[in-house]
Motif scaffolding. Structure first.
Motif, mmCIF file in Angstrom:
data_model
loop_
_atom_site.group_PDB
_atom_site.id
_atom_site.type_symbol
_atom_site.label_atom_id
_atom_site.label_comp_id
_atom_site.label_asym_id
_atom_site.label_seq_id
_atom_site.Cartn_x
_atom_site.Cartn_y
_atom_site.Cartn_z
ATOM 1 N N SER A 71 0.842 -1.196 0.000
ATOM 2 C CA SER A 71 0.000 0.000 0.000
ATOM 3 C C SER A 71 0.873 1.240 0.000
ATOM 4 N N GLU A 72 1.944 1.162 0.759
ATOM 5 C CA GLU A 72 2.815 2.322 0.797
ATOM 6 C C GLU A 72 3.398 2.601 -0.567
ATOM 7 N N GLN A 99 2.134 1.893 -3.393
ATOM 8 C CA GLN A 99 1.112 2.458 -4.266
ATOM 9 C C GLN A 99 0.869 3.921 -3.931
ATOM 10 N N ARG A 100 0.890 4.195 -2.653
ATOM 11 C CA ARG A 100 0.688 5.590 -2.257
ATOM 12 C C ARG A 100 1.796 6.468 -2.793
ATOM 13 N N MET A 101 3.008 5.951 -2.691
ATOM 14 C CA MET A 101 4.137 6.739 -3.184
ATOM 15 C C MET A 101 4.008 6.963 -4.674
ATOM 16 N N LYS A 102 3.572 5.935 -5.345
ATOM 17 C CA LYS A 102 3.417 6.063 -6.780
ATOM 18 C C LYS A 102 2.370 7.093 -7.101
ATOM 19 N N GLU A 103 1.294 7.027 -6.342
ATOM 20 C CA GLU A 103 0.239 8.009 -6.588
ATOM 21 C C GLU A 103 0.747 9.415 -6.337
ATOM 22 N N ALA A 104 1.489 9.559 -5.252
ATOM 23 C CA ALA A 104 2.015 10.887 -4.933
ATOM 24 C C ALA A 104 2.900 11.396 -6.049
ATOM 25 N N GLN A 105 3.693 10.486 -6.568
ATOM 26 C CA GLN A 105 4.578 10.908 -7.651
ATOM 27 C C GLN A 105 3.771 11.325 -8.873
ATOM 28 N N ALA A 108 -6.120 -4.187 2.121
ATOM 29 C CA ALA A 108 -6.153 -3.558 0.805
ATOM 30 C C ALA A 108 -5.904 -4.609 -0.250
#
Lengths: 692, 148
Positions: free
Chosen positions: A82-83, A85-91, A241
């Protein structure tokens, strides 16, 4: 056939898992963050190891520990993913051209992080009085452990076995989370698993187990069925998730179910013990049920970094208000915790000398910048505190304007931190560092679990003693030859099924069986040439509960940097254990090659004329060409075939004996052991003869 | 050759020296042994006393080194190169015989016919010897086992 469907599903899951792994690797690559990917890889390997260990375990305790590791690893994997994916989203969000309305405050102040520690977890139980005072009847026991999750860090406590003699579940572990922000959410989850001995589904194959569960009485069967199938709160479907992303491989064995959970946050922090409510999932019908009182008692403390670390330091001039306007004192000031420590010299800080004086900085402090000094054009900083009704003001001057600015900034940040961390900044809370635990709760404990000597009760004592002696003898030789760690060997030697004790040679170990033997062992291919004959073996493949061939790799893998199991496993034999060849892994390929190299040469051994012994001995190679073997010159792994493996380079000068009546043995070549033959040798019912 | 447990065993023994023969990369003696304290003595076809757990010669390869050295089937091996063979396991016995670094084994064996020979020739005084005494004639040696 349901079995096929099951296998099909598993295959699909594995493929999905592999695809997901590739996807994750891609994401990690694109983020240029190999840290998370390494962590995910590590956890996946741990998880695989735990699966294998679980499949191999016969003792309930080991299985429970392994299942606990499995649960922890799975949770960690989900968290990391999940982390990621979150980082990817943030990027991705960053790359999108920002609209002004979307832009959040760019220079938002972030509070400092801190350490959060939870310790002395205690969960009271509420047994019915009838249950508590019941003196007869079986003890309903459950194995429980807690999973604690904060941010990206997940820790598990030790496992505790709970039965009706306990009034509270106590976890002695103290767990410290670093890098927690003030808005943290510490999720505490209590997992439990029924620990009835009869219901260990780990070793029974599916068919047998389903038969058992359907033929048992109502309540017993119900319990068993519940233990076997994932309950309503199975770990996979438990609100994680994307459950399909790296699903938990379903391994038969004890499964932990979520029994209760709660979330703790900043407001629950107190330098003392507090009781928190638990949300209980599951009901009385579940096998893993425990009568919880409904609350949890623990000590939750936090140490924000602003309290423990130096936030700012530098040289200042301090003037006490009300003093001589020219009496500026040069100090080296350190802003830490609730004070500004002023030392005479910078060296005093390291020397732990008492500061010259201390200016309190707390929530009541007022700091303001005064007007510029007409001469030096530098602003003063005034710090005002209320000391018992009196207001005391200190005036500070930095050396330059930039310094002043920096100090002001530091003060603002400090105030902000204190406002965020609230009660944690009143005083420094003490965190007891946990005593150095055994590295990673995932690895099994040295000593208690795996060094237990199990005397097999299925044999009469005389043969057991000789078994043990032979094993010991052999273990010493093996150890010296292979340089292996003894702990893992003893796992398998003490294991009920007593498989071959070398992980790398598991692929090449052969075991034959006599036609009259009631136990049929799973057969594993000896070497590549034997592989094509695997098809023939399926008819012989046993459906016994032995999982001996499987277990040999896992602990070794566990400890030795994960040589992945190769493909040469008896998948053809009953493999409900879900051992899967990791087709994508280079490690697997390498270890396959390695395994084959070890396996070179050697065939089955069997004393054809032995009465059916049960295969409990650690194997010893027998190279013999008994007269009976002449009827089976081919090296199929059918019964009573034997090939001579005259690779005895043993210093003791063993050599393959010629055939004679009876059973013949020689010194083992390192790669070949056969349980059966040593057993036969030492069986006093035989009168052995040896050629010298 | 019956014995009383706990009491020293006395037997008429014969020394036999066998030179090992090299066969390939191994040194062989050319006979087979049976018996041992971990074996079932009742299945020993050569022993007179069916509780005797000693090491017996069960087969001689014709023309082999043992045959040449006059070892006979049914002989009970008492010692091998000084090592006692009356209270050993089968494997221990085999190991003592198959040490590849030694190319000669000196056996102390006993057989029923020896007893008879001695008793028949009772006119001669057989010299009683103790276990530790090494200077013996090849025949007519009284073997006293103090190991038990």
């Amino acid at each position: 056939m349901p079995n096929d469907k099951y296998a099909n599903m598993e295959e699909k899951l594995w493929i999905l898992e592999d695809l997901n792994m590739m996807y994750i690797r891609q994401i990690a690559l694109s983020l240029q963050d190999s840290d998370i990917q390494k962590k995910i890889d590590h956890e996946i390997r741990m998880r695989d190891g735990a699966c294998k260990l679980l499949a191999a375990c016969s003792q309930r305790e080991q299985a429970l520990e392994a299942a606990k590791s499995l649960q922890t690893c799975s949770t960690r994997i989900m968290a990391y993913m999940s982390e990621l994916q979150r980082m990817k989203e943030a990027q991705v969000m960053q790359n999108v051209p920002r609209r002004s309305s979307d832009a959040g405050p760019m220079d938002e102040r972030l509070p400092c992080k801190g350490k959060v520690a939870i310790s002395d977890l205690r969960i009271p139980l509420m047994w019915k009085d009838t249950e508590y005072f019941k003196n007869k009847g079986e003890l309903h026991r459950c194995a429980v452990f807690c999973l604690l999750q904060l941010g990206g860090e997940i820790f598990d406590t030790d496992m505790v076995i709970v039965d009706r003699t306990l009034t509270d579940i106590c976890f002695d572990n103290a767990i410290v989370f670093n890098k927690a922000s003030p808005g943290f959410e510490l999720r505490v989850e209590l997992y439990s698993c029924c620990s009835e001995d009869d219901y260990s589904a780990g070793s029974t194959p599916r068919k047998l187990a389903s038969k058992l569960s359907s033929s048992l009485g109502r309540s017993a069967g119900k319990k068993l069925r519940a233990a076997m199938e994932p309950g309503p709160c199975s770990p996979v479907s438990n609100g994680g998730a994307s459950p399909l992303l790296l699903p938990v491989p379903s391994v038969p064995g004890p499964k932990y179910h979520l029994l209760a959970h709660t979330s703790l946050s900043l407001s629950q922090i107190q330098d003392g013990f507090r009781t928190h409510d638990l949300t209980i999932s599951g009901n009385e019908e579940c096998s893993y049920w425990l009568p919880l009182y409904g609350s949890m008692c623990c000590r939750l403390v936090a140490q924000p970094y602003c309290m423990t670390q130096q936030m700012m330091s530098g040289c200042l001039k301090v003037k006490q208000c009300g003093g001589d306007p020219q009496s500026w004192t040069n100090v080296f000031a350190v802003l830490k915790g609730t004070s500004l420590f002023c030392y005479h010299r910078q060296e005093d800080v390291e020397a732990n000398v008492e500061p010259a004086f201390t200016i309190g900085i707390n929530k009541e402090t007022r700091i303001r910048a005064s007007e510029k000094d007409p001469q030096s054009k530098v602003q003063h900083i005034c710090i005002s505190n209320q000391y018992g009704g009196e207001e005391v003001t200190h005036t500070l001057t930095a050396e330059s304007r930039e310094d002043t600015h920096r100090w002001m900034e530091a003060f603002w940040q400090h105030f902000y931190d204190m406002s965020q961390w609230k009660q944690c900044c009143d005083d420094l809370m003490k965190i007891e560092l946990p005593s150095p635990r055994k590295p990673a709760s995932i690895t099994p404990k040295q000593g208690s679990l795996y060094h237990e000597m199990v005397i097999d009760s299925t044999h009469d004592l005389s043969s057991t003693v000789s078994d043990i002696l032979a094993r010991r003898m052999q273990e010493l030789e093996l150890r010296s030859q292979l340089g292996m760690s003894p702990t893992w060997m003893s796992v398998f030697e003490e294991n009920d099924t007593k498989p071959a004790a070398f992980p790398r040679q598991c692929n090449s170990r052969l075991s034959g069986h006599s036609p009259c033997s009631p136990h049929r062992r799973p057969l594993s291919p000896a070497s590549p040439p034997c592989c094509p004959r695997l098809g023939l073996l399926s008819s012989d493949a046993s459906l016994t509960s032995d999982s001996d061939s499987h277990c040999s790799t896992s602990p070794c893998c566990h400890h030795r940097g994960w040589p992945e199991p190769s493909l040469n496993f008896p998948l053809l034999s009953s493999s409900p254990f879900g051992l899967r060849p990791r087709t994508l892994s280079l490690d697997a390929k390498l270890s396959t090659l390695r395994g084959r190299g070890y396996g070179g040469g050697g065939g089955t051994f069997q004393c054809p004329c032995q009465p059916p012994p049960s295969s409990r001995l650690s194997p010893l190679p027998i190279s013999s060409r008994s007269p009976l073997s002449q009827r089976s010159t081919q090296t199929t792994l059918s019964c009573s075939s034997s090939t001579s493996s005259n690779s005895s380079s043993n210093s003791e000068g063993s050599h393959s004996p010629e055939s004679s009546e009876g059973v013949l043995f020689s010194r083992p070549s390192p790669a070949r052991r056969s349980l059966r033959n040593l057993r036969a040798r030492l069986d006093p019912r035989n009168w052995l003869q040896s050629q010298v | 050759m019956s014995f009383v447990p706990g009491q020293p065993v006395t037997a008429v023994v014969q020394r036999i020296e066998i030179q090992k023969l090299r066969q390939g990369d191994k040194l062989i003696l050319g006979f087979s042994i049976g018996g041992g304290i971990d074996q079932d003595p009742g299945q020993n076809p050569f022993s007179e006393d069916k509780t005797d757990k000693g090491i017996y010669v069960t087969r001689i390869s014709p023309g082999g080194p043992a045959d040449v050295a006059n070892l006979r089937m049914g002989d009970k091996i008492m010692q091998v190169n000084g090592w006692d063979m009356t209270m050993v396991t089968h494997d221990q016995a085999r190991k003592k015989l198959t040490k590849q670094k030694e190319d000669v084994v000196r056996l102390l064996i006993t057989r029923k016919s020896l007893e008879e020979t001695v008793s028949q020739s009772k006119g001669k005084n057989p010299k009683p010897c103790t276990y530790a005494n090494e200077k013996q004639n090849l025949n007519d040696v009284m073997y006293t086992n103090n190991v038990r």
